[in-house]
Write a protein that holds these residues in place. Structure first.
Motif, short mmCIF file in Angstrom:
data_model
loop_
_atom_site.label_atom_id
_atom_site.label_comp_id
_atom_site.label_asym_id
_atom_site.label_seq_id
_atom_site.Cartn_x
_atom_site.Cartn_y
_atom_site.Cartn_z
N LEU A 30 0.83 -1.21 0.00
CA LEU A 30 0.00 0.00 0.00
C LEU A 30 0.86 1.26 0.00
CD1 LEU A 30 -2.78 -1.09 2.54
CD2 LEU A 30 -2.99 -0.84 0.06
N SER A 31 1.97 1.21 0.76
CA SER A 31 2.89 2.36 0.79
C SER A 31 3.49 2.61 -0.59
CB SER A 31 4.00 2.12 1.81
OG SER A 31 4.95 3.14 1.77
N SER A 32 3.87 1.53 -1.26
CA SER A 32 4.45 1.67 -2.60
C SER A 32 3.43 2.21 -3.60
CB SER A 32 4.98 0.31 -3.08
OG SER A 32 6.03 -0.14 -2.26
N LEU A 33 2.20 1.71 -3.52
CA LEU A 33 1.16 2.20 -4.42
C LEU A 33 0.89 3.68 -4.19
CD1 LEU A 33 -1.33 -0.82 -4.32
CD2 LEU A 33 0.13 -0.12 -6.24
N TYR A 34 0.89 4.08 -2.92
CA TYR A 34 0.70 5.51 -2.62
C TYR A 34 1.86 6.34 -3.19
CZ TYR A 34 0.79 9.89 -0.04
OH TYR A 34 0.84 11.22 0.28
N ASN A 35 3.08 5.88 -2.96
CA ASN A 35 4.25 6.63 -3.43
C ASN A 35 4.26 6.77 -4.95
OD1 ASN A 35 5.28 6.95 -0.83
ND2 ASN A 35 6.47 5.05 -0.92
N LEU A 36 3.77 5.75 -5.64
CA LEU A 36 3.79 5.78 -7.10
C LEU A 36 2.65 6.58 -7.71
CD1 LEU A 36 4.75 2.05 -7.84
CD2 LEU A 36 6.18 4.07 -8.23
#
Length: 520
Positions: A30-36
């Motif tokens: 979820l953190s990666s999806l937010y960052n991207l």
């Protein structure tokens, strides 16, 4: 209801581990999806993994390759690169002014992010203080770094440089500084004595540590006298690599969890360091005479400003590292680069030996006339900057323009020195050593020399710039005047080093031959 909840919860250690792993994976996903896709920096270019997660950044940092990686990323993505989810690197020379320069009246500065500059258990120093406290500290310390103060300290600084020359003459056919396993080689005219390669990294460090020790604590470390590192100084050098580990721990938000364990493991060395620092500081405080050194201004205003011994010690320790390690690093790099480029070394040697007729003529003032030497040092600082990383700052509230591009508030920004100094867009033949680019040579007319800022710019630029230039010029002039030099292993690429905030330097073995004058 309770039965349903009990059914959902794991009932074994394996289940707990599986649940924890699943939750961690989901959190990272979820953190990666937010960052991207949702992060304010989502539109800035950079590699997918660097934009998605902090881990690639930390990997390159811990392996000592991060500045090289940043350079590669700029070649791929241009002058602005997203090197981690919340960090941008700039290679445009204008970014120096926008990030680090003085702000217009009423504009908030790009502050130093605490996580990069300060451990919770260590009192703040000039490096990590708030804007207001930094201004006060800088005013109190500025006199000790002025040109006038340097002239007043000329005898002290010159004395240690002369001791360096004497030490090299004693040992260039002797033992200290000899590399382990180095047998040396026969030298004609020396009654069969063997010439022994001297580690110039060590000799330069011993000199700068003794100078800065006297200027900060009122006494040297005795490195030159003993031709070896003081244990306290040696511990400082060894802690530089560990600094990258500590930074990674802080960036991951684990400082409160991990640091107590690390402090217990290193308790003995920490107590030794603190005791030595306090002993030296107390002797300096108890001196009954004024001396134009680095701590005099702080000591005068100590009670008025409420500065206790711990804060004095924090600033003194900073001065020791910043005022010695970086200068010795540049001298080591300059020596290697000159020896790898015989034409440059020949030209510099002719300049030094034709300008001065005796050792006594070489002073802090007289070396200012050596124009080619200044070009050699400036090119060494471009090619091998003593601080090769980016000095991070945080974009203030409301965001700001950097190099013509709007950057959202809270973003960590920096100009990475090694990457910028080797950018093909700014320099002709950026990986080659050419002092002539600093002397208006038409071949380098298009070079952006303003991209090279080894001392940074603005209100937080390096306070020790005058001292650094004075020491570098004097030491290099004295060494070149008194010795012919030759690399012990010309085939080895000494510049191939890891970077842990500062360079993790290899030994630099050099054969020295004392210059014979008037039959002596």
């Amino acid at each position: 209801m309770m039965e349903a909840l009990h059914y959902l919860l794991p009932t074994s250690l394996t289940g707990v581990i599986l649940l924890g792993t699943t939750l961690l994976f989901l959190s990272l996903l979820l953190s990666s999806l937010y960052n991207l896709h949702l992060h304010p920096l989502r539109s800035f270019p950079g590699p997918l993994l660097h934009r998605a997660s902090l881990f690639p950044y930390l990997y390159h940092q811990l392996t000592g390759r991060l500045p090289y990686t940043v350079h590669t990323l700029h070649r791929q993505y241009g002058p602005i690169v997203r090197i981690s989810p919340n960090s941008l690197s700039f290679s445009d020379p204008q970014a120096w002014k926008d990030i680090y320069g003085h702000r217009a009246h009423g504009e908030e500065e790009f502050a130093k992010p605490r996580v990069f500059y300060r451990l919770k258990t260590i009192p703040p120093s000039l490096l990590s203080e708030t804007r207001e406290n930094h201004s006060t500290l800088r005013r109190l310390m500025a006199h000790g770094f002025s040109e006038r103060s340097m002239r007043a300290q000329e005898g002290l600084i010159g004395g240690y440089v002369d001791e360096l020359v004497r030490g090299l003459k004693r040992h260039c056919f002797g033992a200290p500084g000899q590399q382990e396993g180095e047998e040396g080689k026969e030298e004609g005219g020396k009654e069969g004595k063997k010439k022994v390669a001297q580690n110039m990294v060590a000799w330069y460090n011993w000199t700068t540590f003794d100078v800065i020790g006297d200027l900060a604590f009122g006494e040297p470390f005795g490195c030159l006298e003993k031709a070896e590192y003081d244990p306290w100084v040696d511990a400082i050098g060894k802690s530089i690599r560990f600094g990258s580990v500590l930074l990674a721990i802080r960036l991951l938000g684990l400082e409160d969890w991990v640091m107590p364990v690390l402090r217990r493991l290193s308790d003995r060395s920490r107590r030794f360091h603190l005791r030595r620092t306090m002993d030296k500081l107390e002797r300096r405080v108890n001196l009954k005479m004024e001396r134009p050194d680095f701590l005099e201004g702080l000591l005068r205003k100590r009670e008025e400003w409420g500065m206790d011994m711990q804060r004095l010690a924090a600033n003194a320790s900073l001065l020791i590292v910043a005022g010695s390690e970086t200068t010795a690093t540049l001298l080591s790099g300059a020596t290697y680069l000159l020896l790898k480029h015989p034409e440059a070394m020949k030209k510099l040697t002719e300049e030094v030996r034709s300008t001065f007729k005796s050792d006594e003529e070489i002073t802090l003032s007289s070396v200012n006339s050596l124009e080619y030497m200044l070009a050699c040092l400036n090119e060494a600082m471009r090619h091998y900057p003593p601080v090769p990383i980016g000095m991070p700052r945080v974009v203030p509230k409301g965001g700001a323009k950097v190099a013509g591009t709007f950057v959202p508030q809270g973003t960590v920004v920096a100009v990475w020195q090694w990457a910028t100094n080797h950018n093909e867009q700014h320099f002709t033949k950026p990986f080659e050593y050419h002092p002539e680019r600093w002397m208006h040579d038409p071949q380098f007319a298009g070079d952006r020399l303003d991209a090279v800022q080894p001392f940074v710019i603005g209100p937080r630029n390096c306070l020790g710039k005058n001292l650094a230039y004075a020491e570098m010029r004097l030491i290099l002039a004295k060494v070149i005047y008194n010795f012919d030099m030759q690399l012990a292993d010309p085939s080895k690429d000494w510049l191939d080093q890891q970077i842990f905030t500062l360079w993790d330097k290899h030994p630099l073995p050099v054969y020295l031959t004392p210059v014979q004058r008037n039959g002596v």
